[in-house]
Design a protein around this motif. Structure first.
Motif, PDB file in Angstrom:
ATOM      1  N   LYS A  26       0.826  -1.208   0.000  1.00 23.38           N
ATOM      2  CA  LYS A  26       0.000   0.000   0.000  1.00 23.38           C
ATOM      3  C   LYS A  26       0.864   1.263   0.000  1.00 23.38           C
ATOM      4  N   LEU A  43      -8.851   7.864   9.131  1.00 18.66           N
ATOM      5  CA  LEU A  43      -8.827   6.473   8.670  1.00 18.66           C
ATOM      6  C   LEU A  43     -10.042   5.747   9.218  1.00 18.66           C
ATOM      7  N   SER A  44     -10.964   5.446   8.352  1.00 19.61           N
ATOM      8  CA  SER A  44     -12.164   4.746   8.770  1.00 19.61           C
ATOM      9  C   SER A  44     -12.286   3.464   7.957  1.00 19.61           C
ATOM     10  N   ARG A  45     -12.112   2.343   8.626  1.00 22.83           N
ATOM     11  CA  ARG A  45     -12.230   1.036   7.990  1.00 22.83           C
ATOM     12  C   ARG A  45     -12.923   0.113   8.975  1.00 22.83           C
ATOM     13  N   PHE A  49      -9.411  -4.680   9.549  1.00 26.19           N
ATOM     14  CA  PHE A  49      -9.239  -4.325   8.141  1.00 26.19           C
ATOM     15  C   PHE A  49      -7.916  -3.642   7.856  1.00 26.19           C
ATOM     16  N   LYS A  51      -6.067  -1.212   9.754  1.00 23.93           N
ATOM     17  CA  LYS A  51      -5.743   0.162  10.163  1.00 23.93           C
ATOM     18  C   LYS A  51      -4.440   0.199  10.959  1.00 23.93           C
TER      19      LYS A  51
END
Length: 126
Positions: A26, A43-45, A49, A51
């Motif tokens: 990434k 950062l919203s996951r 997932f 983070k």
């Protein structure tokens, strides 16, 4: 062709690279974020997932650890891997009570200060 192992346990970026586990690169997205004109990011996951792994990757990158990025996208880019001050603090450090959380936070902050050669004074509560 040898297939890489996939780690199901919680691992840091350094662990994954050093143990030659499968890693989805990434670093191009990190480079794009770094070079954008935005000042902050959210950062919203979903849970589990990646983070925390992403933050461990940022920690290694901004600590100037280029050798861990060999073969990844960012190693081929014009990013020059400067050593930047990094404050990495995880709140997933086992906090069964507020007393344990406080003790763990103080311990972690003392470690960070020691690495940065900063004299940290912790005052006791009255």
């Amino acid at each position: 062709m040898t297939l890489k192992r996939f780690s199901l346990a919680d691992q840091t970026f350094a662990d994954i690279i050093d143990k030659n586990y499968f890693y989805v690169d990434k670093t191009r997205y990190i480079y794009e974020l770094w070079n954008s004109e935005e000042n902050s990011f959210f950062l919203s996951r979903p849970r589990r997932f990646g983070k925390t792994l992403f933050l461990y990757t940022l920690n290694e990158l901004f600590s100037g650890n280029r050798e861990r990025f060999k073969g990844l996208w960012i190693d081929q880019s014009d990013y020059d891997f400067p050593r930047l001050p990094v404050l990495f603090l995880s709140l997933s450090m086992g906090s069964a009570s507020s007393t344990i959380l406080e003790r763990n936070l103080i311990f972690t902050l003392k470690e960070i200060a020691s690495r940065a050669k900063i004299n940290l004074r912790v005052e006791n509560k009255a």
